[in-house]
Motif scaffolding. Structure first.
Motif, PDB file in Angstrom:
ATOM      1  N   CYS A  30      -5.577  52.222  27.803  1.00  0.00           N
ATOM      2  CA  CYS A  30      -6.020  52.490  26.202  1.00  0.00           C
ATOM      3  C   CYS A  30      -5.857  53.992  26.068  1.00  0.00           C
ATOM      4  O   CYS A  30      -5.852  54.332  25.022  1.00  0.00           O
ATOM      5  N   HIS A  71      -4.737  46.160  26.567  1.00  0.00           N
ATOM      6  CA  HIS A  71      -4.760  44.688  26.178  1.00  0.00           C
ATOM      7  C   HIS A  71      -5.191  44.494  24.779  1.00  0.00           C
ATOM      8  O   HIS A  71      -4.584  43.672  23.923  1.00  0.00           O
ATOM      9  N   GLU A  72      -6.274  45.340  24.491  1.00  0.00           N
ATOM     10  CA  GLU A  72      -7.010  45.219  23.248  1.00  0.00           C
ATOM     11  C   GLU A  72      -6.067  45.427  22.102  1.00  0.00           C
ATOM     12  O   GLU A  72      -6.248  45.034  20.984  1.00  0.00           O
ATOM     13  N   LYS A  74      -2.661  45.164  22.068  1.00  0.00           N
ATOM     14  CA  LYS A  74      -1.521  44.281  21.736  1.00  0.00           C
ATOM     15  C   LYS A  74      -0.192  44.886  21.644  1.00  0.00           C
ATOM     16  O   LYS A  74       0.796  44.603  20.801  1.00  0.00           O
ATOM     17  N   ALA A  75      -0.151  46.197  22.432  1.00  0.00           N
ATOM     18  CA  ALA A  75       0.995  47.013  22.297  1.00  0.00           C
ATOM     19  C   ALA A  75       1.909  46.889  23.360  1.00  0.00           C
ATOM     20  O   ALA A  75       3.270  47.118  23.302  1.00  0.00           O
ATOM     21  N   GLY A  76       1.466  46.357  24.569  1.00  0.00           N
ATOM     22  CA  GLY A  76       2.426  46.253  25.945  1.00  0.00           C
ATOM     23  C   GLY A  76       2.896  47.585  26.350  1.00  0.00           C
ATOM     24  O   GLY A  76       2.322  48.499  26.017  1.00  0.00           O
ATOM     25  N   GLY A 186      -1.219  43.736  10.994  1.00  0.00           N
ATOM     26  CA  GLY A 186      -0.420  43.118  12.065  1.00  0.00           C
ATOM     27  C   GLY A 186       1.133  43.612  12.066  1.00  0.00           C
ATOM     28  O   GLY A 186       1.825  43.095  12.773  1.00  0.00           O
ATOM     29  N   GLU A 188       4.077  46.050  12.862  1.00  0.00           N
ATOM     30  CA  GLU A 188       4.056  47.294  13.917  1.00  0.00           C
ATOM     31  C   GLU A 188       4.733  48.525  13.289  1.00  0.00           C
ATOM     32  O   GLU A 188       5.537  48.529  12.727  1.00  0.00           O
TER      33      GLU A 188
END
Length: 197
Positions: A30, A71-72, A74-76, A186, A188
């Motif tokens: 993060c 992970h929080e 959700k970007a990978g 949501g 991107e």
């Protein structure tokens, strides 16, 4: 900048428990994501960001490197695009002809190619490509097209000799890495960054 603030606020809300945790306590993935998304200034100009990003750069040089994930958010993992898009009317192509002793990446589309009709507007053609010394300095090659058709499917060139294939270096991106980070709706958003220290 507003988008980055929304992304950072949302990420911070997901990452930190209401126990008064500090940003420095965020998981490494993060920290990397927040710093990579910093645009003005870039991560190099944010003192907090320098240690986690230098740690990332050092880790990338080691065998078995795995990109740290947030992970929080959700970007990978990030993506990478070394080159800018080719100008309109051009398409990317590779300069690798197999005679480079393995110095270039195979099939790396590092050039832009287009077909130009030098008879249609001779003045413009001569201004852009008429100076052979300038072409050589800039890595531009001009090749007459012969035969029934060229790579673009243009057919009538054998009758007039006007069409030439112009190849030029494809511009490299200053910031080749990117994260696609979902915003509060949501959708991107893409954040470009580099790993220069």
């Amino acid at each position: 900048m507003k988008h980055l603030l929304y992304a950072a606020a949302g990420l911070a809300a997901l990452t930190f428990a209401p126990t008064g945790a500090k940003t420095e306590d965020a998981p490494w993935g993060c920290q990397v994501l927040l710093c990579a998304a910093s645009q003005n200034p870039s991560w190099q100009g944010v003192p907090y960001c320098v240690p986690p990003m230098k740690r990332l750069i050092a880790a990338m040089a080691k065998p078995g490197f795995d990109w740290p994930i947030c992970h929080e958010a959700k970007a990978g993992e990030p993506g990478r695009q070394e080159f800018e898009d080719c100008p309109a009317g051009s398409r990317p192509t590779s300069s690798n002809d197999g005679n480079d002793n393995g110095l270039r990446r195979r099939n790396e589309e590092d050039q832009c190619v287009r077909v130009v009709d030098r008879c249609e507007n001779r003045g413009e053609y001569n201004r852009l490509y008429g100076d052979e010394d300038a072409n050589q300095r800039n890595g531009v090659t001009v090749r007459s097209i012969s035969g029934n058709s060229d790579h673009f499917g243009n057919r009538d060139n054998r009758y007039n000799g006007c069409k030439v294939q112009v190849t030029s270096p494809r511009p490299r991106r200053a910031n080749p890495w990117f994260f696609d980070i979902p915003n509060d709706k949501g959708v991107e958003e893409r954040f470009w960054f580099n790993l220069r220290t």
